[in-house]
Design a protein around this motif. Structure first.
Motif, mmCIF file in Angstrom:
data_model
loop_
_atom_site.group_PDB
_atom_site.id
_atom_site.type_symbol
_atom_site.label_atom_id
_atom_site.label_comp_id
_atom_site.label_asym_id
_atom_site.label_seq_id
_atom_site.Cartn_x
_atom_site.Cartn_y
_atom_site.Cartn_z
ATOM 1 N N GLU A 261 23.151 -22.246 -35.708
ATOM 2 C CA GLU A 261 23.646 -23.154 -36.738
ATOM 3 C C GLU A 261 24.864 -23.922 -36.239
ATOM 4 O O GLU A 261 24.996 -25.121 -36.458
ATOM 5 N N TYR B 129 29.172 -23.707 -42.869
ATOM 6 C CA TYR B 129 28.020 -23.027 -43.469
ATOM 7 C C TYR B 129 28.313 -21.551 -43.654
ATOM 8 O O TYR B 129 29.221 -20.998 -43.036
ATOM 9 N N GLU C 269 25.827 -17.801 -44.357
ATOM 10 C CA GLU C 269 24.479 -17.242 -44.429
ATOM 11 C C GLU C 269 24.525 -15.994 -45.302
ATOM 12 O O GLU C 269 25.411 -15.157 -45.162
ATOM 13 N N LYS D 26 19.468 -16.921 -46.013
ATOM 14 C CA LYS D 26 19.525 -18.252 -46.617
ATOM 15 C C LYS D 26 20.874 -18.876 -46.297
ATOM 16 O O LYS D 26 21.905 -18.225 -46.367
ATOM 17 N N TYR E 299 16.651 -27.745 -41.794
ATOM 18 C CA TYR E 299 16.579 -26.478 -42.530
ATOM 19 C C TYR E 299 15.725 -26.551 -43.789
ATOM 20 O O TYR E 299 15.610 -25.568 -44.505
ATOM 21 N N THR F 296 17.307 -26.403 -48.872
ATOM 22 C CA THR F 296 18.564 -25.842 -48.385
ATOM 23 C C THR F 296 19.701 -26.204 -49.338
ATOM 24 O O THR F 296 19.784 -27.328 -49.819
#
Length: 59
Positions: free
Chosen positions: A4, A19, A21, A25, A50, A54
């Protein structure tokens, strides 16, 4: 470096996109102080990489 992080760096959005996780997800956070054109561009890149579903949030 995670895939990522590599994605964010590859497309040059790592300075204003982060981001998290949770259970596989991802949630991406875009700095709302960025220009509208860059926000739209980042959203398209993230959705392309993604998937449309997303979670993308402005912070």
């Amino acid at each position: 470096m995670s895939s990522e992080q590599k994605f964010l760096v590859k497309y040059g959005i790592h300075n204003f996109v982060s981001y998290t996780e949770n259970r596989g997800k991802f949630t991406f956070f875009i700095c709302q102080n960025e220009r509208e054109g860059m926000i739209s561009h980042a959203k398209m890149l993230i959705q392309g990489g993604y998937g449309e579903a997303t979670d993308i949030r402005l912070t």
